[in-house]
Design a protein around this motif. Structure first.
Motif, PDB file in Angstrom:
ATOM      1  N   ARG A 147       0.831  -1.214   0.000  1.00 27.89           N
ATOM      2  CA  ARG A 147       0.000   0.000   0.000  1.00 27.89           C
ATOM      3  C   ARG A 147       0.862   1.259   0.000  1.00 27.89           C
ATOM      4  O   ARG A 147       0.535   2.259  -0.641  1.00 27.89           O
ATOM      5  N   THR A 148       1.967   1.219   0.723  1.00 27.89           N
ATOM      6  CA  THR A 148       2.845   2.382   0.797  1.00 27.89           C
ATOM      7  C   THR A 148       3.477   2.672  -0.557  1.00 27.89           C
ATOM      8  O   THR A 148       3.625   3.838  -0.948  1.00 27.89           O
ATOM      9  N   LEU A 149       3.833   1.635  -1.299  1.00 22.58           N
ATOM     10  CA  LEU A 149       4.339   1.847  -2.653  1.00 22.58           C
ATOM     11  C   LEU A 149       3.287   2.531  -3.527  1.00 22.58           C
ATOM     12  O   LEU A 149       3.605   3.429  -4.319  1.00 22.58           O
ATOM     13  N   ALA A 150       2.048   2.105  -3.375  1.00 23.59           N
ATOM     14  CA  ALA A 150       0.970   2.718  -4.156  1.00 23.59           C
ATOM     15  C   ALA A 150       0.816   4.196  -3.806  1.00 23.59           C
ATOM     16  O   ALA A 150       0.565   5.029  -4.690  1.00 23.59           O
ATOM     17  N   HIS A 151       0.979   4.540  -2.543  1.00 25.12           N
ATOM     18  CA  HIS A 151       0.886   5.944  -2.142  1.00 25.12           C
ATOM     19  C   HIS A 151       2.086   6.744  -2.638  1.00 25.12           C
ATOM     20  O   HIS A 151       1.950   7.946  -2.947  1.00 25.12           O
ATOM     21  N   ASN A 152       3.254   6.127  -2.725  1.00 26.17           N
ATOM     22  CA  ASN A 152       4.383   6.793  -3.365  1.00 26.17           C
ATOM     23  C   ASN A 152       4.046   7.153  -4.805  1.00 26.17           C
ATOM     24  O   ASN A 152       4.338   8.268  -5.264  1.00 26.17           O
ATOM     25  N   GLU A 153       3.445   6.212  -5.511  1.00 25.06           N
ATOM     26  CA  GLU A 153       3.093   6.475  -6.906  1.00 25.06           C
ATOM     27  C   GLU A 153       2.091   7.621  -7.014  1.00 25.06           C
ATOM     28  O   GLU A 153       2.204   8.472  -7.917  1.00 25.06           O
ATOM     29  N   ARG A 154       1.142   7.665  -6.126  1.00 22.37           N
ATOM     30  CA  ARG A 154       0.170   8.768  -6.116  1.00 22.37           C
ATOM     31  C   ARG A 154       0.870  10.104  -5.890  1.00 22.37           C
ATOM     32  O   ARG A 154       0.581  11.100  -6.565  1.00 22.37           O
ATOM     33  N   PHE A 155       1.792  10.115  -4.923  1.00 21.51           N
ATOM     34  CA  PHE A 155       2.479  11.355  -4.589  1.00 21.51           C
ATOM     35  C   PHE A 155       3.305  11.862  -5.765  1.00 21.51           C
ATOM     36  O   PHE A 155       3.211  13.036  -6.154  1.00 21.51           O
ATOM     37  N   PHE A 156       4.106  10.983  -6.367  1.00 24.29           N
ATOM     38  CA  PHE A 156       4.982  11.439  -7.446  1.00 24.29           C
ATOM     39  C   PHE A 156       4.219  11.698  -8.740  1.00 24.29           C
ATOM     40  O   PHE A 156       4.695  12.446  -9.603  1.00 24.29           O
ATOM     41  N   ALA A 157       3.047  11.100  -8.880  1.00 25.84           N
ATOM     42  CA  ALA A 157       2.200  11.450 -10.022  1.00 25.84           C
ATOM     43  C   ALA A 157       1.657  12.864  -9.859  1.00 25.84           C
ATOM     44  O   ALA A 157       1.519  13.607 -10.843  1.00 25.84           O
ATOM     45  N   ARG A 158       1.363  13.245  -8.624  1.00 27.84           N
ATOM     46  CA  ARG A 158       0.873  14.607  -8.367  1.00 27.84           C
ATOM     47  C   ARG A 158       2.000  15.619  -8.491  1.00 27.84           C
ATOM     48  O   ARG A 158       1.790  16.744  -8.974  1.00 27.84           O
ATOM     49  N   TYR A 159       3.190  15.268  -8.038  1.00 29.83           N
ATOM     50  CA  TYR A 159       4.322  16.191  -8.032  1.00 29.83           C
ATOM     51  C   TYR A 159       5.509  15.538  -8.758  1.00 29.83           C
ATOM     52  O   TYR A 159       6.466  15.081  -8.128  1.00 29.83           O
ATOM     53  N   PRO A 160       5.472  15.473 -10.079  1.00 28.85           N
ATOM     54  CA  PRO A 160       6.502  14.739 -10.834  1.00 28.85           C
ATOM     55  C   PRO A 160       7.919  15.243 -10.574  1.00 28.85           C
ATOM     56  O   PRO A 160       8.869  14.452 -10.526  1.00 28.85           O
ATOM     57  N   ASP A 161       8.092  16.549 -10.401  1.00 25.84           N
ATOM     58  CA  ASP A 161       9.441  17.075 -10.217  1.00 25.84           C
ATOM     59  C   ASP A 161      10.017  16.725  -8.847  1.00 25.84           C
ATOM     60  O   ASP A 161      11.226  16.839  -8.633  1.00 25.84           O
ATOM     61  N   ASP A 162       9.159  16.293  -7.937  1.00 25.84           N
ATOM     62  CA  ASP A 162       9.650  15.953  -6.601  1.00 25.84           C
ATOM     63  C   ASP A 162      10.499  14.691  -6.604  1.00 25.84           C
ATOM     64  O   ASP A 162      11.275  14.462  -5.671  1.00 25.84           O
ATOM     65  N   GLN A 163      10.369  13.859  -7.636  1.00 29.12           N
ATOM     66  CA  GLN A 163      11.241  12.693  -7.710  1.00 29.12           C
ATOM     67  C   GLN A 163      12.696  13.129  -7.848  1.00 29.12           C
ATOM     68  O   GLN A 163      13.593  12.583  -7.186  1.00 29.12           O
ATOM     69  N   ARG A 164      12.929  14.120  -8.683  1.00 28.06           N
ATOM     70  CA  ARG A 164      14.283  14.644  -8.852  1.00 28.06           C
ATOM     71  C   ARG A 164      14.807  15.220  -7.536  1.00 28.06           C
ATOM     72  O   ARG A 164      15.956  14.963  -7.133  1.00 28.06           O
ATOM     73  N   LEU A 165      13.964  15.960  -6.843  1.00 28.55           N
ATOM     74  CA  LEU A 165      14.378  16.567  -5.581  1.00 28.55           C
ATOM     75  C   LEU A 165      14.662  15.509  -4.519  1.00 28.55           C
ATOM     76  O   LEU A 165      15.672  15.573  -3.811  1.00 28.55           O
ATOM     77  N   ALA A 166      13.763  14.539  -4.400  1.00 30.63           N
ATOM     78  CA  ALA A 166      13.938  13.495  -3.395  1.00 30.63           C
ATOM     79  C   ALA A 166      15.210  12.694  -3.665  1.00 30.63           C
ATOM     80  O   ALA A 166      15.976  12.383  -2.742  1.00 30.63           O
TER      81      ALA A 166
END
Length: 427
Positions: free
Chosen positions: A186-205
């Protein structure tokens, strides 16, 4: 003590209860609860509702920050906010108060073994009798408070006239491994939701993780911020009011210092507030023991099961992924609030003689009306496990919804509206 605050009349109660309810003449704890009634209704004979908050290790809400559920409940109830043992003003258990045991980790572990749901229920029963004699009351259990409610129905259903549960129907028979195996997915699924909403945050993280891997970065308390501790920020994904908070934290991550790119003080202060267990050390110590029953130890379940999910491996080739509601043994090396409790945590992780928390036969014959909100996309409590439990409790009615996150009852009065209606009309 009685006082008035923001349209509320508050009455503070204290009560001495046994540390071990099987040894009533033994050591005792001072229990604290705050009773609240809406101003103008203080002389009415309203029934009492006991709020059982999430956790373990969280104190009850304070009336200066009432959740939506409290505003909805007050027209109908006197609300009792119990600081569950070890939290708030109820004999807080932390690195300072437990220091009286010295280096005897076994004594600390034996002490903390009395801070689970079974003891909380027995505390509540003594409080109920102190406040209203033999009359039963209503309970509202949120998250871990729902777990406590199922234990209440198992141990002392005669104390309840009605039970409501929000985001808190636990597995009755599953091991902690089953809980965390489902939680990682479930936590992986929520990661996907988060980075889908904020795509540039993957680069930052990813950039933050790389910086932490290469530099000795210190939090305001002086301890080093590791990559794996940074990953625990995913706990914010589980609630509606904090889902977006990591985005606004990440946007403050970098600044320019004398030596070039650095992590900012604003970012580090915000991270510290999220990763420290100084305010709720019992959450760290007891998070896995709340699932322990019978002869099988938890044995650092979340740590072991994580190996089955390589996406969380920060040393891997993939993008950084954040963990959620998991506790790891290394946190007792990195968090100053937990370091002194490491020996006790190790002892509890190896413990086998845990008593049962749920009486399956009694739940199957349950006569207390129970209504429960099950959040379809809950990151913290598994929907399938919740519905399996609902089927095992006679007369339990569920409302399954994907309109709310784990904290739905705190942010929207409609959740309690729905449960009240379900209890009244039977769905």
């Amino acid at each position: 003590m009685t006082y008035r605050h923001n349209g509320l009349v508050c009455v503070d109660h204290t009560l001495d209860v046994p540390l071990d309810h099987t040894v009533p003449e033994g050591p005792s704890l001072r229990l604290f609860a705050r009773e609240i009634v809406a101003e103008g209704h203080e002389h009415e004979e309203l029934p009492r509702l006991l709020w059982l908050q999430g956790g373990p290790g969280n104190r009850a809400e304070r009336p200066n920050a009432p959740g939506a559920w409290l505003r909805r409940a007050l027209p109908h109830f006197r609300v009792v906010l119990l600081d569950q043992r070890g939290t708030g003003r109820s004999a807080p258990a932390d690195r300072r108060t437990l220091a009286r045991f010295g280096d005897d980790h076994q004594r600390v572990a034996d002490h903390l073994a009395h801070f689970r749901a079974d003891s909380i229920v027995r505390d509540a029963e003594l409080l109920r009798r102190s406040l209203q004699g033999d009359r039963p009351w209503t309970v509202l259990g949120q998250s871990f408070g729902g777990f406590v409610t199922l234990t209440y129905l198992s141990l002392a259903p005669e104390g309840l006239v009605q039970a409501y549960v929000t985001g808190g129907l636990p597995t009755l028979t599953g091991h902690a491994d089953d809980v965390y195996r489902a939680a990682y997915a479930r936590t992986l699924a929520h990661n996907e939701r988060f980075f889908a909403r904020y795509p540039d945050d993957q680069r930052l993280a990813d950039a933050v993780a790389a910086h932490l891997a290469e530099h000795d970065v210190r939090l305001p308390g002086g301890e080093r911020l590791s990559v794996r501790r940074f990953q625990t920020l995913g706990i914010t994904f589980g609630t509606a009011d904090r889902f977006d908070s990591l985005h606004y934290l990440l946007e403050t991550a970098f600044t320019t210092g004398p030596s070039g790119t650095e992590l900012s003080d604003v970012f580090l202060r915000g991270v510290d507030a999220l990763v420290s267990y100084a305010e709720r050390p019992l959450y760290g110590v007891l998070h896995e023991p709340i699932y322990a029953q019978g002869g099988r130890p938890t044995a650092w379940s979340a740590h072991r099961v994580r190996a089955e999910f390589p996406a969380f491996d920060a040393q891997g080739a993939g993008p950084i992924r954040f963990t959620g509601e998991m506790i790891y043994p290394w946190q007792f090396e990195e968090d100053p609030a937990l370091v002194p409790l490491r020996g006790a945590a190790e002892t509890l992780a190896a413990r086998r003689d845990w008593p049962a928390l749920y009486d399956l036969d009694r739940l199957a014959a349950n006569e207390v009306p129970v209504t429960a909100a099950v959040y379809a996309n809950d990151m913290f409590v598994d929907r399938r496990q919740s519905l399996e439990t609902a089927r095992a409790v006679r007369g339990l009615r569920t409302w399954v919804t994907d309109d709310h996150a784990h904290d739905g009852v705190r942010v929207d009065t409609a959740v309690l509206d729905q449960l009240f209606a379900l209890a009244t009309d039977g769905g």
